[in-house]
Scaffold this active site. Structure first.
Site, PDB file in Angstrom:
ATOM      1  CG  HIS B 229      17.229  29.768  10.626  1.00  4.51           C
ATOM      2  ND1 HIS B 229      16.853  28.564  11.170  1.00  4.51           N
ATOM      3  CD2 HIS B 229      16.319  30.653  11.032  1.00  4.51           C
ATOM      4  CE1 HIS B 229      15.779  28.716  11.892  1.00  4.51           C
ATOM      5  NE2 HIS B 229      15.425  29.975  11.843  1.00  4.51           N
ATOM      6  CE1 TYR B 233      10.959  30.901  10.801  1.00  3.47           C
ATOM      7  CE2 TYR B 233      13.201  31.590  10.404  1.00  3.47           C
ATOM      8  CZ  TYR B 233      12.221  31.149  11.268  1.00  3.47           C
ATOM      9  OH  TYR B 233      12.510  30.949  12.574  1.00  3.47           O
ATOM     10  CG  HIS B 380      12.950  20.993  15.538  1.00  2.00           C
ATOM     11  ND1 HIS B 380      11.963  21.683  16.210  1.00  2.00           N
ATOM     12  CD2 HIS B 380      13.466  21.872  14.654  1.00  2.00           C
ATOM     13  CE1 HIS B 380      11.905  22.919  15.749  1.00  2.00           C
ATOM     14  NE2 HIS B 380      12.794  23.064  14.804  1.00  2.00           N
ATOM     15  CG  PHE B 381      14.487  18.627  10.325  1.00  2.00           C
ATOM     16  CD1 PHE B 381      14.110  17.637   9.443  1.00  2.00           C
ATOM     17  CD2 PHE B 381      15.787  18.632  10.803  1.00  2.00           C
ATOM     18  CE1 PHE B 381      14.999  16.669   9.057  1.00  2.00           C
ATOM     19  CE2 PHE B 381      16.688  17.660  10.423  1.00  2.00           C
ATOM     20  CZ  PHE B 381      16.293  16.671   9.548  1.00  2.00           C
ATOM     21  CG  HIS B 382      11.033  14.295   9.975  1.00  2.00           C
ATOM     22  ND1 HIS B 382      12.394  14.193  10.151  1.00  2.00           N
ATOM     23  CD2 HIS B 382      10.785  13.768   8.758  1.00  2.00           C
ATOM     24  CE1 HIS B 382      12.935  13.621   9.093  1.00  2.00           C
ATOM     25  NE2 HIS B 382      11.981  13.344   8.223  1.00  2.00           N
ATOM     26  NE  ARG B 443      20.914  15.931  11.755  1.00  2.00           N
ATOM     27  CZ  ARG B 443      20.742  17.171  11.281  1.00  2.00           C
ATOM     28  NH1 ARG B 443      21.161  18.224  11.959  1.00  2.00           N
ATOM     29  NH2 ARG B 443      20.128  17.385  10.148  1.00  2.00           N
ATOM     30  NE  ARG B 444      23.384  15.850   8.593  1.00  2.00           N
ATOM     31  CZ  ARG B 444      23.758  17.097   8.837  1.00  2.00           C
ATOM     32  NH1 ARG B 444      24.742  17.349   9.653  1.00  2.00           N
ATOM     33  NH2 ARG B 444      23.126  18.096   8.278  1.00  2.00           N
TER      34      ARG B 444
END
Lengths: 70, 598, 81
Positions: B229, B233, B380-382, B443-444
């Site tokens: 995580h 950041y 989300h993470f894209h 996913r994956r």
């Protein structure tokens, strides 16, 4: 021209997320759009924005002249 | 004669250039695997074997979120330290040393991954970016990662050395903001990487080498997320730095508040690490109570992000008003939208605002269950690393390239088209991914279609979502092509004497308004460490207690029975109180909703 | 270095190319970020709206979930969804 070319490009880009989710929102109020109809609405909006952008802004060039190109 | 970065620090500019080019090389590779995977998953064009999908996915993940982001970060951070302290690096050989270590490390890792495509060797590392055991990679993969991370540690040492030397000469001055951001981010990184270092060095590497028989998968997973995580950041902080120190200047104004910026970075130092368990809400073997603590810490992290949203928008507004903008929203028109550096960063920030919402969904323990391991998370993470970070990096590249090469940007119009195209492409792709996730699409997965079962879309169809994803992927690839055209075109340009100065934004409210305690890095590090101990000691001990240090069969840690009993008792107590709270909440919700629905 | 003076004395750097479009100087005391407030407020309203909306999409739109108390509502709420 009422908006800079860069600004126009960005406005058109911002249209994309609105168009993509327009169907979902309308489906919520029981208006079902097909892909073709969404695309047509998109086209109409794009044309409308172009007309607005290139319409000569006679009369009120006070605030808008700030954002016109150099 | 211009006063660009390359004129001030020619030797350092070379290092930064090398870091940037390494980063762009990784971006190119990662992009190629991205489009292969998009077309394969959506079924539009499948030319690889589905078994190789995981090799593609690993390459896409590792090259983009490890090499692309972190190489770019070290470039930016070196710029920030040298520019804001106004001094070159202490020892150039040391600087090239850590760059070399990182380059060698990621090359080893990359070779191990790419070797998975050929049967000529038995080397492979198709373990995805998360390398969860029992998926096992060739030792080269882990070794390369270790070298790469150690390289970043030395990079941090380099920047701390510069700061110590500067402090000796300027004992009474406040740490300049960019340097402050670098130092706090690196402190966070040192704490965070302890987790992945332990996971690799104590367990995964010896296991891959055959020195130990087995590992405790939950333990290595938890240690991974201890790092996994905060690493997000680590990607994001350079982008934040750009929004704080470059964006206000590009908008024609000044940073609204230096103290607020410092508070934000301190909060990230404190709160980034003790949140990792929120990636494991669905992992059995971790008590609900511990997950609840991680969720609480995560929700606190919304604070620095909202502070950033306000400060950054206010700084942009300052620029817009200085350029003649008026009104509540009319000032938006006065922003320099034609400037690709500005437009790219602003669009990236906008996408990040949307990602904030899907992030809140992911962070909520009960709601997370509904989207966990679905395509939603990929969407989300894209938006976060794939746009907020990547698009900001590409946009600032258009400012940095002339600074570190001494050459004019090849084409500003192409650059503007590129950032806008990225935004549009990501809109299609990420939106459809979120929607697919809500339908339960996993996913994956190479071929997310099943006999006798169809995902049902509330609006439209899965085929339409696939079409959107493929369209988005193609637009993104096109955008990458434009980006590389600009990078190469700029590199081929001749040396220019007419470049903007190397400087960053001034501030409306400067460091003199910031409480002195904000610069007390030791204090914040100590608090961060204490919070990590609180958040992780009991979960880790209970995981080891249940599953053994090296897996269930082997001898467990020599802990006294008393310790273990108190841990289990505590875990049970927290778990029960959490469940009780949830039940009460659910009851209340039921009552309310029963009242609303006729 | 240009920014060093910039930071301590808050003087606008005249060499910055992006400032060529600047029509006025706004200092710390004159600047009132109402636009930022409007924009962030709007974002906040969207968040709140989406938060409520989420309930319908994620809970009522799906079959019984892990949160036990909701199950009875799902059956009662089908008509609405």
């Amino acid at each position: 021209m009422r908006i800079s070319k860069g600004g126009l490009l960005v406005v058109l880009a911002l249209l994309a997320p609105l168009l993509v989710e327009l169907r979902t929102v309308l489906a919520w109020v029981n208006v079902e759009l097909s892909v073709l109809e969404s695309a047509a609405i998109g086209l109409i909006l794009v044309v409308a924005i172009f007309v607005w952008a290139f319409w000569p802004d006679n009369g009120n060039d006070g605030p808008t002249s700030d954002s016109s190109p150099r | 004669m211009s006063n660009a970065y390359i004129d001030q620090f020619p030797a350092e500019a070379k290092v930064i250039r090398a870091a940037f080019y390494s980063s762009f090389f990784a971006l190119a590779l990662g992009g190629v695997f991205g489009i292969i995977q998009t077309l394969h998953r959506t079924g539009y064009y499948r030319f690889i074997d589905s078994a190789d999908y995981y090799t593609v996915l690993t390459a896409h993940g590792v090259f983009l979120v490890i090499s692309f982001t972190i190489f770019f970060l070290v470039g930016i951070f070196t710029w920030a330290i040298t520019t804001s302290l106004d001094r070159g690096v202490e020892d150039l050989r040391f600087t090239w040393g850590w760059y070399g270590l990182m380059a060698v490390g990621i090359t080893l890792t990359g070779v191990a991954i790419l070797a998975g495509f050929t049967d000529a060797t038995d080397i492979s590392a198709s373990v995805l970016f998360t390398f969860y055991a029992p998926l096992q990679a060739h030792p080269l993969f882990y070794l390369g990662l270790v070298l790469f991370v150690v390289g970043t540690w030395f990079a941090g040492v380099d920047w701390f050395r510069s700061w110590w030397a500067w402090k000796a000469e300027n004992p009474d001055e406040r740490i300049p903001l960019p340097a402050f951001m670098v130092l706090t981010t690196m402190l966070m990184w040192y704490i965070a990487t302890l987790g992945v270092a332990a996971a690799i060095l104590l367990f995964l590497l010896p296991w891959s080498l055959g020195l130990i028989e087995s590992v405790n998968p939950l333990l290595t997973r938890t240690l991974f997320w201890f790092f996994g995580h905060p690493v997000v950041y680590f990607w994001l902080m350079p982008a934040y730095m750009m929004w704080y120190v470059l964006l206000p200047k590009i908008s024609g104004g000044k940073l609204f508040s230096d103290p607020l910026a410092r508070v934000v970075f301190v909060l990230f130092l404190i709160l980034s690490v003790p949140t990792g368990i929120h990636h494991q809400y669905l992992d059995p073997g971790i008590a609900e109570g511990f997950k609840f603590i991680a969720m609480t810490n995560t929700m606190f992290l919304l604070l620095p992000s909202l502070l950033t949203a306000f400060t950054v928008v206010a700084s942009m507004e300052h620029g817009a008003r200085q350029r003649g903008g008026e009104g509540y929203l009319g000032w938006l028109k006065a922003l320099p939208w034609r400037d690709p550096v500005f437009a790219g960063m602003a669009l990236a920030g906008l996408m990040f605002a949307a990602a904030g919402f899907s992030g809140m969904i992911n962070a909520g323990m009960n709601i997370n269950y509904l989207v966990h391991n679905t395509f939603w998370v990929v969407g989300h993470f894209h938006l976060t690393v794939g746009t907020a970070v990547a698009l900001t990096f590409m946009a600032v590249t258009y400012w940095f390239l002339p600074q570190v090469t001494g050459k004019q940007l090849w084409s500003r119009s192409v650059a503007l088209g590129q950032v806008v195209l990225w935004f549009v492409g990501m809109t299609f792709m990420s939106n459809a991914m979120h929607r697919g996730g809500l339908l339960g699409i996993p996913r994956r997965t190479a071929e997310p279609q099943y006999d006798g079962f169809e995902f049902e879309a509330a609006v439209g169809s899965v085929a339409e979502l696939d079409a959107q994803i493929a369209l988005g992927g193609v637009l993104l690839t096109l955008s990458l092509v434009l980006f590389f055209a600009n990078v190469v075109g700029t590199a081929l340009n001749g040396r220019s004497d007419d470049l903007p100065d190397n400087s960053y934004a001034g501030t409306l409210s400067g460091p003199e308004d910031a409480p002195q305690i904000l610069d007390n890095l030791k204090l914040w590090t100590a608090i961060a460490v204490v919070l990590v101990i609180f958040a992780y000691t009991f979960p880790l001990l209970s995981i080891i207690d249940r599953g053994g240090l090296f897996g269930p069969e082997l001898v467990e840690l020599p802990l006294s029975t008393l310790d273990l009993e108190s841990i289990s008792a505590l875990a049970l107590a927290v778990e029960q109180s959490t469940i009780a709270t949830l039940e009460t909440t659910a009851d209340t919700a039921t009552a309310v909703i029963a009242g609303v629905i006729p | 270095m240009s920014h060093a003076t910039d930071e301590s004395t808050q003087i606008q750097d005249p060499d910055q190319p992006t400032d060529s479009d600047q029509v006025r100087e706004i200092g710390h005391d004159e600047f009132d970020p109402v636009g930022a407030l409007a924009l962030i407020g709007l974002y906040f309203l969207i968040l709140v709206f989406l938060w409520f909306f989420m309930y319908f999409v994620e809970f009522l739109g799906n079959d019984p979930t892990v949160v036990s108390g909701i199950v009875s509502v799902v059956t009662g709420g089908v008509g609405l969804a």
